[in-house]
Design a protein around this motif. Structure first.
Motif, short mmCIF file in Angstrom:
data_model
loop_
_atom_site.label_atom_id
_atom_site.label_comp_id
_atom_site.label_asym_id
_atom_site.label_seq_id
_atom_site.Cartn_x
_atom_site.Cartn_y
_atom_site.Cartn_z
N SER A 44 0.84 -1.21 0.00
CA SER A 44 0.00 0.00 0.00
C SER A 44 0.87 1.25 0.00
N ALA A 45 1.92 1.24 0.85
CA ALA A 45 2.82 2.38 0.90
C ALA A 45 3.54 2.57 -0.42
N TYR A 46 3.96 1.45 -1.03
CA TYR A 46 4.67 1.53 -2.31
C TYR A 46 3.78 2.10 -3.41
N THR A 47 2.54 1.59 -3.51
CA THR A 47 1.65 2.06 -4.57
C THR A 47 1.25 3.51 -4.37
N GLU A 48 1.23 3.98 -3.12
CA GLU A 48 0.90 5.38 -2.87
C GLU A 48 2.08 6.28 -3.15
N LEU A 49 3.30 5.81 -2.81
CA LEU A 49 4.49 6.64 -2.98
C LEU A 49 5.02 6.60 -4.40
N CYS A 50 4.93 5.46 -5.06
CA CYS A 50 5.62 5.24 -6.33
C CYS A 50 4.63 5.29 -7.49
N ARG A 51 4.53 6.45 -8.12
CA ARG A 51 3.58 6.67 -9.20
C ARG A 51 4.32 7.13 -10.46
N GLY A 52 5.48 6.51 -10.71
CA GLY A 52 6.32 6.94 -11.81
C GLY A 52 5.65 6.85 -13.17
N HIS A 53 4.83 5.82 -13.38
CA HIS A 53 4.16 5.68 -14.68
C HIS A 53 3.23 6.85 -14.95
N GLN A 54 2.66 7.41 -13.86
CA GLN A 54 1.77 8.56 -14.05
C GLN A 54 2.57 9.80 -14.41
#
Length: 431
Positions: free
Chosen positions: A51-61
């Protein structure tokens, strides 16, 4: 001849067998419970980490938002084609600590680097939901269509003047920045390139990184597209060589962390060379080409070093122009000296009668740098130099007030310390 056991012996044997079976059953239940508990806790930890990773890591966006504007002709830059068309520039390991400030290791051809990208305001979302990046339209709205190159130069000049003060060499800095802005090296700065450059200049860490990289103090800017940019990767960091994962930082006592830090440092001659790099950084930003600067956070985490043990400042946001610092402190209200803090450790004193902070910093950069280097340099120092090194470091840490008011003392301490370190390593291969 047949032997028959008494009845009470049979009863004891049966009771013993029952007890043994009961113990085995209890052990099985205990291990089953512990296994279930381990799976439950492990699953929870993995869920929290994901959950923390998906919230912090949004490089594709970040990439999608940047490439959309590139394809629509709004922005352009030296890395745009590689990022969006050729796909030879790509992000790998996520280093982000804030959801709207994306940081990744990256590759671009033969170059390894660090890629940074801004996202708009990020709101909380449920796991599995897509978060649309809300990049404000105003990020890339300047310069406007029809703006001439001369007008853009004037915009850049005025922006630099507002950040650095009225310095004599601003015109040469404008020329340097326009050279960076010409991403495709055709001798001209297009409107999309100008918009990308203007967006980058709004980020102080990019501007200050450009100022300091000429002297080799910061990682070199490799390329950019919009406000996404890539810098050289510093192979060794932080300064002490050990960075605990964030879940462990709050659990490990600070004393143990300091001891562990020291275990992962290079040999002493190499530490001396790295330390000289920090002293040279302090020297270069003290009445430098573009004015004086203050380092407002000298934590080891903001520094790294190369294979040649040359120091690099990896977080230029810790550096602030002295002119900007004074303007900020001049209007800052206070009750005590503790209210007069800029960043982490740039401090002034409080004028109780006016209830305003004074402009003069309490400590110059050199005193803070020596404080950061004290444990780093004294551990493992040669016995022949340790006493003199300790004396000079403490004299350096005792410096007070604005370094501009004590140029001679400041320069004397700096030069003596550099000379002492150089004598110890000049004859080694590390020099």
């Amino acid at each position: 001849c047949t032997w028959s056991l008494p009845l009470w012996v049979h009863i004891l044997l049966k009771f013993g067998n029952c007890t043994q079976h009961a113990r085995i059953s209890f052990v099985r239940v205990k291990y089953l419970f512990l296994t279930w508990l381990t799976v439950l806790v492990g699953s929870w930890v993995l869920y929290v980490q994901y959950s923390a990773y998906t919230e912090l890591c949004r490089g594709h966006q970040c990439k999608n938002a940047i490439c959309d504007k590139y394809r629509r002709g709004i922005i352009d830059g030296s890395a745009c084609s590689s990022l969006c068309d050729k796909e030879t520039l790509y992000m790998s390991r996520c280093l982000s600590t804030l959801p709207n400030n994306q940081v990744y290791t990256g590759s671009w051809g033969d170059h390894d680097g660090i890629i940074r990208c801004k996202l708009g305001e990020v709101v909380h979302y449920e796991l599995g939901e897509e978060l649309e990046p809300r990049r404000e339209a105003s990020v890339f709205d300047k310069p406007t269509r029809g703006t001439s190159v001369e007008k853009f130069k004037e915009m850049v000049f005025n922006h630099l003047k507002s950040k650095l003060g009225d310095q004599a060499n601003l015109a040469s800095l404008v020329t340097q920045i326009l050279s960076v802005a010409d991403g495709n090296r055709d001798g001209q700065v297009s409107l999309p390139e100008a918009r990308s450059t203007w967006a980058l200049l709004q980020m102080d860490e990019v501007l200050l990184g450009l100022l300091l990289q000429d002297r080799g103090h910061t990682p070199r800017l490799l390329g950019y597209c919009g406000d996404l940019y890539m810098t050289e990767r510093v192979p060794y960091g932080p300064l002490y060589g050990l960075s605990l994962p964030w879940p462990l930082v709050s659990w490990v006592p600070s004393g143990v962390q300091r001891a562990m830090d020291q275990w992962f440092t290079p040999s002493w001659p190499r530490k001396a060379k790295i330390s000289m790099g920090l002293l040279e950084l302090v020297e270069d930003i003290f009445h430098g080409t573009y004015g004086s600067f203050l380092i407002c956070d000298l934590a080891a985490a903001h520094f790294g070093y190369t294979d040649r043990h040359e120091l690099r400042l990896t977080n230029a946001r810790t550096v602030v122009p002295e002119d900007e610092f004074r303007r900020t402190m001049r209007v800052l209200k206070c009750e005590t000296d503790d209210d007069c803090v800029y960043g982490v450790d740039c401090r002034t004193s409080c004028d109780i009668s006016e209830k305003l902070c004074r402009e003069e910093p309490v400590q110059p950069n050199l005193a803070k740098a020596c404080g950061a280097l004290k444990d780093y340099l004294l551990r493992g120092a040669p016995s022949a130099v340790r006493e003199e090194l300790e004396r000079q470091l403490y004299a350096c840490m005792a410096l007070k007030g604005n370094a501009g008011q004590m140029n001679m003392e400041h320069s004397l301490i700096l030069n003596n310390l550099k000379a002492l370190l150089w004598r110890q390593i000049s004859h080694t291969k590390d020099s």
